[in-house]
Design a protein around this motif. Structure first.
Motif, mmCIF file in Angstrom:
data_model
loop_
_atom_site.group_PDB
_atom_site.id
_atom_site.type_symbol
_atom_site.label_atom_id
_atom_site.label_comp_id
_atom_site.label_asym_id
_atom_site.label_seq_id
_atom_site.Cartn_x
_atom_site.Cartn_y
_atom_site.Cartn_z
ATOM 1 N N ALA A 344 0.825 -1.202 0.000
ATOM 2 C CA ALA A 344 0.000 0.000 0.000
ATOM 3 C C ALA A 344 0.861 1.254 0.000
ATOM 4 C CB ALA A 344 -0.929 -0.011 1.226
ATOM 5 N N LEU A 345 2.098 1.121 0.492
ATOM 6 C CA LEU A 345 3.011 2.275 0.509
ATOM 7 C C LEU A 345 3.319 2.754 -0.901
ATOM 8 C CD1 LEU A 345 5.391 0.920 3.264
ATOM 9 C CD2 LEU A 345 3.975 2.965 3.458
ATOM 10 N N ALA A 346 3.157 1.850 -1.891
ATOM 11 C CA ALA A 346 3.448 2.214 -3.271
ATOM 12 C C ALA A 346 2.490 3.279 -3.792
ATOM 13 C CB ALA A 346 3.387 0.973 -4.166
ATOM 14 N N SER A 347 1.402 3.498 -3.089
ATOM 15 C CA SER A 347 0.464 4.525 -3.540
ATOM 16 C C SER A 347 1.109 5.907 -3.476
ATOM 17 C CB SER A 347 -0.804 4.491 -2.688
ATOM 18 O OG SER A 347 -0.496 4.915 -1.377
ATOM 19 N N ARG A 348 2.184 6.014 -2.683
ATOM 20 C CA ARG A 348 2.894 7.306 -2.613
ATOM 21 C C ARG A 348 4.095 7.304 -3.537
ATOM 22 N NH1 ARG A 348 2.589 10.449 1.719
ATOM 23 N NH2 ARG A 348 0.714 10.260 2.965
ATOM 24 N N GLY A 349 4.195 6.341 -4.445
ATOM 25 C CA GLY A 349 5.354 6.244 -5.343
ATOM 26 C C GLY A 349 6.211 5.062 -4.965
ATOM 27 N N LEU A 350 6.903 4.497 -5.989
ATOM 28 C CA LEU A 350 7.648 3.266 -5.766
ATOM 29 C C LEU A 350 8.778 3.433 -4.763
ATOM 30 C CD1 LEU A 350 7.850 1.783 -9.371
ATOM 31 C CD2 LEU A 350 6.416 1.047 -7.468
ATOM 32 N N ASP A 351 9.345 4.626 -4.680
ATOM 33 C CA ASP A 351 10.503 4.814 -3.803
ATOM 34 C C ASP A 351 10.128 5.296 -2.408
ATOM 35 O OD1 ASP A 351 12.020 4.059 -5.898
ATOM 36 O OD2 ASP A 351 12.403 6.116 -6.602
ATOM 37 N N PHE A 352 8.839 5.496 -2.214
ATOM 38 C CA PHE A 352 8.405 6.063 -0.935
ATOM 39 C C PHE A 352 8.875 5.215 0.251
ATOM 40 C CE2 PHE A 352 5.179 6.340 2.469
ATOM 41 C CZ PHE A 352 5.326 7.681 2.779
ATOM 42 N N VAL A 353 8.790 3.883 0.061
ATOM 43 C CA VAL A 353 9.121 3.009 1.178
ATOM 44 C C VAL A 353 10.594 3.111 1.558
ATOM 45 C CG1 VAL A 353 9.384 1.008 -0.343
ATOM 46 C CG2 VAL A 353 8.940 0.662 2.071
ATOM 47 N N THR A 354 11.491 3.148 0.543
ATOM 48 C CA THR A 354 12.920 3.189 0.865
ATOM 49 C C THR A 354 13.407 4.591 1.172
ATOM 50 O OG1 THR A 354 13.264 3.141 -1.525
ATOM 51 C CG2 THR A 354 13.659 1.099 -0.305
ATOM 52 N N ASP A 355 12.760 5.594 0.539
ATOM 53 C CA ASP A 355 13.244 6.957 0.750
ATOM 54 C C ASP A 355 12.636 7.605 1.988
ATOM 55 O OD1 ASP A 355 14.649 6.585 -1.459
ATOM 56 O OD2 ASP A 355 13.521 7.954 -2.778
ATOM 57 N N THR A 356 11.405 7.290 2.271
ATOM 58 C CA THR A 356 10.727 8.006 3.334
ATOM 59 C C THR A 356 10.320 7.112 4.512
ATOM 60 O OG1 THR A 356 9.786 9.317 1.556
ATOM 61 C CG2 THR A 356 8.923 9.711 3.772
ATOM 62 N N TYR A 357 9.483 6.119 4.181
ATOM 63 C CA TYR A 357 8.860 5.373 5.267
ATOM 64 C C TYR A 357 9.866 4.676 6.175
ATOM 65 C CZ TYR A 357 6.016 2.019 7.830
ATOM 66 O OH TYR A 357 5.463 1.296 8.826
ATOM 67 N N LEU A 358 10.711 3.813 5.561
ATOM 68 C CA LEU A 358 11.639 3.052 6.401
ATOM 69 C C LEU A 358 12.627 3.950 7.131
ATOM 70 C CD1 LEU A 358 12.278 -0.205 4.342
ATOM 71 C CD2 LEU A 358 11.063 0.040 6.503
ATOM 72 N N PRO A 359 13.269 4.905 6.428
ATOM 73 C CA PRO A 359 14.192 5.775 7.178
ATOM 74 C C PRO A 359 13.495 6.484 8.334
ATOM 75 C CG PRO A 359 14.501 6.066 4.834
ATOM 76 C CD PRO A 359 13.317 5.159 4.991
ATOM 77 N N GLU A 360 12.274 6.957 8.079
ATOM 78 C CA GLU A 360 11.564 7.659 9.149
ATOM 79 C C GLU A 360 11.298 6.757 10.341
ATOM 80 O OE1 GLU A 360 8.840 10.897 6.758
ATOM 81 O OE2 GLU A 360 7.864 9.634 8.257
ATOM 82 N N ARG A 361 10.757 5.578 10.020
ATOM 83 C CA ARG A 361 10.406 4.647 11.094
ATOM 84 C C ARG A 361 11.659 4.198 11.850
ATOM 85 N NH1 ARG A 361 7.573 3.584 14.364
ATOM 86 N NH2 ARG A 361 7.430 1.316 14.330
ATOM 87 N N LEU A 362 12.728 3.900 11.067
ATOM 88 C CA LEU A 362 13.927 3.366 11.704
ATOM 89 C C LEU A 362 14.590 4.417 12.579
ATOM 90 C CD1 LEU A 362 15.227 1.268 8.705
ATOM 91 C CD2 LEU A 362 14.467 0.375 10.897
ATOM 92 N N THR A 363 14.532 5.663 12.137
ATOM 93 C CA THR A 363 15.089 6.737 12.953
ATOM 94 C C THR A 363 14.281 6.868 14.240
ATOM 95 O OG1 THR A 363 15.484 7.840 10.850
ATOM 96 C CG2 THR A 363 15.909 9.122 12.856
#
Lengths: 368, 539
Positions: A344-363
């Motif tokens: 479902a994260l792909a709804s924000r673009g294919l790179d959203f998960v690696t560029d935004t979501y995971l870094p944010e969550r992991l931080t």
């Protein structure tokens, strides 16, 4: 329970344990008693938290399988046939799969000793693991290949039947990654350049992370769980954590079944609670998708089905999920009545998960 | 009969028209009749000293113009007499007042007319019934189990109070039934309590026992004959009175033993049962019904069972379908007794013979040909009870046989699994061969007989793994003379000694017989009293 060093001696101990078990039945017979076997009940209500080891193990409740009834006698007969088979297998240093054991039973001369289905034989092997305190791997019993893989900056040495292999899990493997062998204790970790371990539930998300080079960028060992993780997958995750001192994170869908996947990585599963100490990584942390993420990132969702709601409610009662984090999240999910997949994260673009979501969550979680 | 009798009173009618009815039985019948016809007078506990109502004051107020002293003495005497009894009914007060009035009249030379005594009775009765609520509460509370809570008992008591309104409080048992049902239903609706059939019955019994039979004379015979309801009350009363059983020395029953013996002689079956009922009466004639059942063995398993009918020891051959015996058998649910009965009614199927004998001074045949017994309700009831009595034995036999079959099946199954288990264990552990008889006996809840011989001491051990007592009869045949047999009897025959021992071994217990033999003796043991399926002899 075992170390990779002296495997022949290990199988010898396993064999002895099995024969001890048979000797116990023998003594019961010789003493004029009714042979019986006591095993812990393997249900949700009979697991308790072991404070020292920080994992969930079986409680005090036991059930007795005795030869008093015809079905009990059949079970014990099957157990003895299996013990016989396993000890011969160990003697000859062979191995077999669980499914092979089921089919092999068809060849046993005694019809009562044959298994009715594979569930029965699987369960029996688990019973034997519990009573003999030897793991299935040491019986040289393996499941069908689960196909779970590892990708990341890690060099290891695997003891294969055809000799030792040294493999780097990024350079020496294809796009698919390094396939986890059935007995991960045959692996020796040589060197690594990793910062943490990321366990991913679905293949699609694993491929996305690899395609986007997430493993290289953040020095991550990506473990593909492939749904409910097989024992080998859980074992190697635990070893990565214990031996390489890497933090472990779990990234799954946002539905009740995925929380159970996290549960079995972190707390141990109910069916194999006797091995929790050996398989569970209590320090594993849950990345998401959290119900809170669904709200926060406004992810596209599916409505919860009735079985989802039941599963969530039973998780609320599951002793493993009695933490503040989980009760809050599960109640939130019941409240919004929605679930979301990793994709479902792909709804924000294919790179959203690696560029935004995971870094944010992991931080946020302090891993990065 | 009522129309034709010469008697005037019911008592005379009963004693005159019926043999074996004397004055005592007639009184019993009349007492029953009164209960039905007039009902009983409900008796209440008179007001106690601590209660507000005062019988004496009430009576004193009710009597006017009789002089202060006479009135006071009258009231005092009535109140005393009422307080004497534990409970008092309206008609008892009437009697008391009349009696006291007579005494006072004699003493004080005044006359107590009908109006005065009526007023006095009325006043005393109102005083007595005033406190009936607490009395009812006590009765109901005693009659119901302690689990009924106070509110429910209170509820039913207060509702019953209203049922006993004004008047003499005369109730028949049927009235009481209505009162209690109504009160209980209301209580159930409002107080969220439950009054089951038993509780209600208990309350009715308690109230009925508290009520007192009334002394009214029964109506005379012609009045009874004119009114069908009264006649019906009389009939019920007659039925209920215990009348001595009819003489049976005029009957010649076969007796259960001989019925069974006869079946044994005629049929090669596995199981026999027979029953004899006590004598009963139909239309004044005594009769005895006997039944027998044979089952299994060489009896043909296909088709309906054989029904054999006898009347006064004579076989009835024709008109089977017209006979009460056949009807009764058809109406019994034989599936309850483990016989196959297609459709749930009709003659059952299976390898069985059912025999019924009716002995009577007057067998009610359907016709002059004496082929079939008529459908007299009393006789049908007795035939049914006799057959059921024998059938119950058949049922327990069949149940036992079935459980033995299951046991045998289990035993056969385990007897293949366990030796295999032992063989495999021997193979895996590399130990010597196993003897699993003991384990097997334990598993099968069997009775296990074992022998230990050591230095001329023989120990016979009976171990009962079942959950009920086992009466074991054990005979050990020894080739040398046994000594010190510890209570077992020893009989010598042709150089062999029979050691007989009959212990009763409780569930899960063991009994040991010890004796000594001098020489190298040989033993053969035989065990009776325990079914083969349940026995393991290891001696």
């Amino acid at each position: 329970m075992s170390s990779e060093s002296d495997i022949p001696q290990q199988s010898e101990t396993a064999r002895e344990r099995l024969i001890d078990l048979a000797a116990e039945f023998y003594d019961q017979f010789a003493g004029g008693e009714v042979p019986s076997m006591r095993i812990p009940t393997r249900t949700k209500s009979n697991i308790e938290y072991d404070e020292d080891k920080k994992v969930w193990v079986y409680g005090d409740r036991h059930s007795t399988r005795s030869a008093k009834s015809v079905s009990g006698a059949q079970k014990l007969l099957k157990a003895i046939y299996t013990i016989d088979f396993l000890s011969k297998q160990l003697e000859e240093d062979r191995s077999s799969t669980l499914r092979e054991l089921y089919y092999l039973s068809e060849s046993w001369d005694m019809e009562d000793a044959q298994f009715n289905d594979q569930d029965e034989s699987n369960q029996l092997v688990e019973d034997l693991e519990i009573v003999s305190e030897v793991t299935r791997e040491d019986f040289h019993m393996r499941p069908e290949e689960s196909g779970a893989t590892i990708m990341g900056p890690l060099r290891l040495r695997e003891q294969t039947r055809r000799g030792e292999r040294e493999i780097h899990c990024q350079e020496d493997v294809g796009e698919g990654g390094y396939q986890i062998p059935n007995n991960p204790d045959t692996i020796e970790f040589l060197e690594n350049d990793a910062d943490f371990v990321l366990c991913v539930e679905t293949g699609g998300m694993r491929d996305r992370l690899v395609e986007n080079g997430f493993d290289e960028e953040y020095n991550v060992i990506v473990v593909h769980l492939k749904g409910q993780p097989a024992r080998a997958t859980r074992r190697i995750t635990k070893r990565l954590h214990d031996e390489l001192d890497l933090p472990v994170t779990v990234f799954t869908d946002g539905d009740p079944w995925s929380y159970r996947i996290y549960g079995s990585v972190a707390y141990g599963s109910i069916k194999s609670a006797h091995l929790s100490e050996y398989l569970a990584t209590p320090e594993a942390e849950f990345i998401g998708i959290r119900p809170a993420d669904i709200v926060e990132y406004e992810l596209p969702t599916d409505p919860l089905s009735d079985s989802d709601i039941n599963a969530l409610e039973s998780e609320l009662e599951d002793p493993r999920f009695q933490t503040e984090f989980w009760t809050e999240q599960i109640e939130l999910q019941l409240d919004i009545g929605k679930k979301a997949e990793q994709q479902a994260l792909a709804s924000r673009g294919l790179d959203f998960v690696t560029d935004t979501y995971l870094p944010e969550r992991l931080t946020e979680m302090g891993v990065l | 009969m009522l129309d034709e009798t010469d008697s005037y009173s019911i008592s005379g009618f009963l004693q005159g028209e019926f043999t074996r009815v004397g004055a005592k039985t007639a009184d019993k019948v009349i007492a029953n009749f009164n209960d039905y016809h007039y009902g009983r007078g409900m008796a209440w506990r008179p007001p106690q000293a601590h209660e507000d109502t005062d019988v004496r004051a009430a009576v004193e107020d009710a009597v006017a113009n009789k002089g202060a002293e006479a009135t006071a003495a009258f009231a005092e005497a009535v109140a005393d007499a009422i307080r004497d009894g534990e409970r008092v009914a309206h008609h008892e007060i009437v009697a008391i007042v009349d009696e006291v009035a007579e005494d006072i009249e004699a003493e004080y030379d005044t006359t107590f007319g009908a109006t005065v005594t009526e007023n006095a009775v009325e006043a005393a009765w109102s005083a007595v019934v005033a406190e009936r609520q607490s009395d009812l509460y006590g009765l109901v509370d005693d009659a119901t189990s302690t689990r009924k809570d106070d509110a429910a008992v209170e509820g039913i008591a207060s509702r019953l109070v209203d049922k006993f309104g004004d008047g003499r409080h005369r109730v028949t048992r049927k009235d009481l039934r209505d009162y209690v049902d109504r009160a209980a239903d209301m209580t159930e609706d409002h107080d969220d309590a439950t009054f089951g059939e038993t509780a209600r019955e208990n309350i009715i019994d308690a109230l009925w026992d508290a009520a007192v039979p009334v002394p009214d004379d029964p109506p005379n015979v012609s009045a009874v004959a004119d009114d069908r309801d009264t006649a019906s009350d009389l009939l019920t009363a007659m039925r209920e009175a215990d009348i001595i059983a009819p003489p049976t020395d005029c009957l010649s029953p076969i007796t259960a033993e001989l019925v069974e013996e006869g079946l044994r002689k005629e049929f090669d079956a596995d199981f026999f049962a027979a029953s004899t009922r006590d004598a009963a009466v139909h239309g004044g004639d005594p009769f005895v019904v006997e039944a027998g059942i044979a089952y299994g063995g060489a009896l043909p398993a296909e088709g309906a069972v054989d029904v054999m009918r006898f009347a006064n020891r004579v076989p009835l051959v024709y008109q089977r379908g017209a006979c009460a015996t056949t009807d009764v058998i058809k109406n019994i649910n034989w599936r309850n007794y483990n016989l196959d009965q297609p459709g749930g009614s009709g003659i059952p199927n299976g390898p069985a013979v059912i025999m019924v004998h009716v002995a009577s001074t007057n067998v009610p045949f359907t016709s002059e040909s004496k082929d079939a017994i008529a459908n007299i309700p009393e006789m049908e009831d007795e035939i049914e009870l006799a057959i059921r009595e024998a059938a119950r034995e058949l049922k327990s036999y069949l149940n036992k046989r079935r459980s033995m079959q299951q046991r045998r099946k289990k035993q056969n199954k385990l007897a293949t699994i366990l030796p295999e288990m032992a063989r495999k264990l021997t193979e895996v552990t590399g130990n010597e061969e196993l003897d699993i008889d003991d384990s097997l006996a334990r598993i099968m809840n069997n009775v296990l007989v074992e022998r230990e011989v050591e230095d001329g001491r023989v120990r016979l051990i009976v171990e009962n793994n079942d959950d009920r007592n086992a009466d074991v009869e054990l005979t050990d045949i020894v080739t040398a003379e046994p000594q010190d047999t510890n209570g077992a009897t020893v009989v010598e025959m042709d150089g062999e000694w029979f050691v007989k021992w009959s212990p009763t071994v409780g569930a899960g217990e063991r009994a040991v017989l010890e004796y000594s033999v001098t020489d190298e003796a040989e033993f053969t043991v035989s065990v009776d009293g325990v079914e083969d399926e349940k026995l393991t002899v290891n001696a």
